[in-house]
Structures are given as C-alpha cells and as structure tokens.
Design an enzyme around this catalytic site. Structure first.
Site, PDB file in Angstrom:
ATOM      1  N   GLU A   8      -0.215 -16.179   2.311  1.00  0.00           N
ATOM      2  CA  GLU A   8       0.818 -15.194   1.952  1.00  0.00           C
ATOM      3  C   GLU A   8       1.609 -14.736   3.165  1.00  0.00           C
ATOM      4  O   GLU A   8       1.069 -14.596   4.271  1.00  0.00           O
ATOM      5  CB  GLU A   8       0.159 -13.977   1.286  1.00  0.00           C
ATOM      6  CG  GLU A   8       1.154 -12.901   0.865  1.00  0.00           C
ATOM      7  CD  GLU A   8       0.561 -11.822  -0.022  1.00  0.00           C
ATOM      8  OE1 GLU A   8       1.306 -10.892  -0.379  1.00  0.00           O
ATOM      9  OE2 GLU A   8      -0.634 -11.897  -0.353  1.00  0.00           O
ATOM     10  N   SER A  57      -3.245  -6.865  -7.398  1.00  0.00           N
ATOM     11  CA  SER A  57      -1.863  -6.361  -7.464  1.00  0.00           C
ATOM     12  C   SER A  57      -1.638  -5.537  -8.720  1.00  0.00           C
ATOM     13  O   SER A  57      -0.663  -4.780  -8.805  1.00  0.00           O
ATOM     14  CB  SER A  57      -0.877  -7.537  -7.437  1.00  0.00           C
ATOM     15  OG  SER A  57      -1.213  -8.501  -8.430  1.00  0.00           O
ATOM     16  N   ASP A  68      -9.528 -11.649  -8.521  1.00  0.00           N
ATOM     17  CA  ASP A  68      -9.517 -11.073  -7.177  1.00  0.00           C
ATOM     18  C   ASP A  68     -10.742 -10.186  -6.978  1.00  0.00           C
ATOM     19  O   ASP A  68     -11.054  -9.348  -7.838  1.00  0.00           O
ATOM     20  CB  ASP A  68      -8.273 -10.194  -6.993  1.00  0.00           C
ATOM     21  CG  ASP A  68      -7.264 -10.799  -6.043  1.00  0.00           C
ATOM     22  OD1 ASP A  68      -7.616 -11.708  -5.278  1.00  0.00           O
ATOM     23  OD2 ASP A  68      -6.100 -10.351  -6.062  1.00  0.00           O
TER      24      ASP A  68
END
Length: 263
Positions: free
Chosen positions: A181, A45, A83
C-alpha cells in the site's frame, strides 16, 4: 459465476493474470461484488467507511468476525480475507489465539497481517498452525498514529531495500500473497519482482500482480476526501442522495405510494 479461487490458484496467477480484490463489509454488497472480484477483503477500513471513525485503530476482533460472517454469507463463491485488527497479533501466541477464533467462528479463507520483517515470526507461527496468511507491507494504516499520518513509502533507496526485505520475509514466513500500500510505483514493481507470490497493490502503480480498492471509495460513496490513487467508477453519493430526495418529495406530495404500490 466464477469458480472460487484457492490458495494454490492465487499463487499460480502470478505473472499470468492480475488479481481483482475489493473490500466488503456486508452480505448485500459482497453478493454484488462476487461476480467480478477474485477476492473480497473484509478490511478494518470498515471502522472508517462503515463506522465513521478517523482511523482503523479501534476496530475490534468481534466486529471483524461479525462482518466477515456477513460477507461469507453473501459471497459464498468468493475467496474471503479477514483483516486482523490492531492489537490482536502483538505476539505470536496472541495472534494464533485470535486467528483461530476467526477460523472457527467464520468461513474466512485467510487472515491479513500488517507488517514485514518484524511480523515474520507471527506469520510463520500462524501458517505452521493451519492459518493461511495474506501479508501487508508498505503504508500500514494501523501504524498511522505512530508514524504521524499516511506517508508514501519507497521514496529512498533505503526504503526500497527495506520493502524488498519485508516482502521476502513475509514470503519466507509462509504467506501466500501480500498487499503493498501507498508505495512509489517503481519500488512496488521491484518488490513484486523480488518474490514468487502475488503482490496486490493499492496506491502502488500497475506493475504488480493485482489491485485492491475500498468499495466506498471506488463507488463514490465516501465524500470527505478522495485519495490520489482512487478512481471513482460511480458517483454513488449523488445517485443515492438524489434517489432519497425523490422518495422524500413523493412522500410529501403523496405521489407515493400510488395505486400500483397499494394492496
């Protein structure tokens, strides 16, 4: 200072204490978060909130390694998750090569892989070779282009069954926890109940084993839009802009630096 969690203590937390996860991309914020967060996610992100891109797709492994090193430097007492960016785990061999780089070049405690049943073989290959893995199911940001946008999951019985199958596959492959999510709350609850490892929600209700938010969202720094699932705990953008405007005004009027700030 909280004691740093281990994979074992994270797994044992299920049903005992909800886990707190937050993103960070640098040493400064990581150090501020470490007192309250159980886990810090160096999320891809960062490509959106840090680099100003429209999605996470163009994040590189080099970027992730750089930012993970910064976070590990700032939060030495936190469990740090890196990530794995888009395109770095398309095969189990490629995934192992790239995850090995993360482990060798940073102090990350684990990597995060998006995908359920279809990524179980990759996750299994990593865990069998000494790489700890956090899974990620439900809405997958790295699939946003192929899916035509960010779409809430779990709206049908078929999607519910698919998500439970994904969670079980991720657990069976050796992951010690997973993120879910953008999923209907009742479905996320069923998913969490279907596995024995913690399921961390983001936009998935409170009947899971913990929560994760992107720090720039929950601190109100990102102004373009606010997802439905984000609660702003601080109006950060306004506070920062007001402070900088005050600084600029004092520079223009020569109020700053006063004698107090002068050698």
């Amino acid at each position: 200072m909280n004691k740093k969690l281990t994979i074992s203590s994270i797994k044992k937390s299920k049903g005992v204490k909800p886990l707190v996860m937050i993103t960070a991309y640098d040493a400064l914020f990581a150090k501020l978060f470490e007192e309250s967060a159980d886990m810090i996610l160096v999320g891809d992100s960062l490509n959106m909130s840090f680099a100003g891109k429209s999605d996470t797709i163009s994040t590189t492994l080099e970027q992730m390694i750089y930012h993970t090193n910064a976070v590990c430097s700032g939060a030495k007492n936190s469990f740090v998750i890196c990530d794995m960016p888009f395109g770095t785990y398309t095969t189990k061999e490629k995934a192992l090569d790239n995850a090995t780089r993360v482990f060798q070049e940073t102090l990350a405690d684990c990597v995060k892989i998006e995908g359920g049943v279809e990524k179980a073989e990759v996750i299994k290959h990593l865990t069998e070779n000494g790489i700890a893995v956090c899974g990620h199911i439900g809405l997958l940001p790295q699939s946003v282009r192929s899916e035509g946008g960010y779409k809430v999951k779990g709206k049908t019985q078929e999607e519910k069954a698919s998500l439970i199958a994904d969670a079980k596959a991720v657990e069976d492959a050796g992951a010690f926890c997973m993120v879910i999510e953008g999923t209907k709350a009742d479905v996320a609850k069923a998913v969490a109940e279907a596995v024995s490892i913690p399921v961390i929600g983001i936009g998935a209700g409170h009947d899971v084993d913990g929560q994760v938010l992107v720090f720039s969202d929950m601190l109100g720094f990102f102004e373009e839009f606010t997802p439905k699932f984000v609660k702003k705990y601080l109006n950060g953008a306004t506070l920062v802009k007001d402070a900088v405007a005050n600084y600029a005004d004092e520079v223009h009027t020569k109020v700053f630096p006063s004698e107090e700030y002068t050698y």
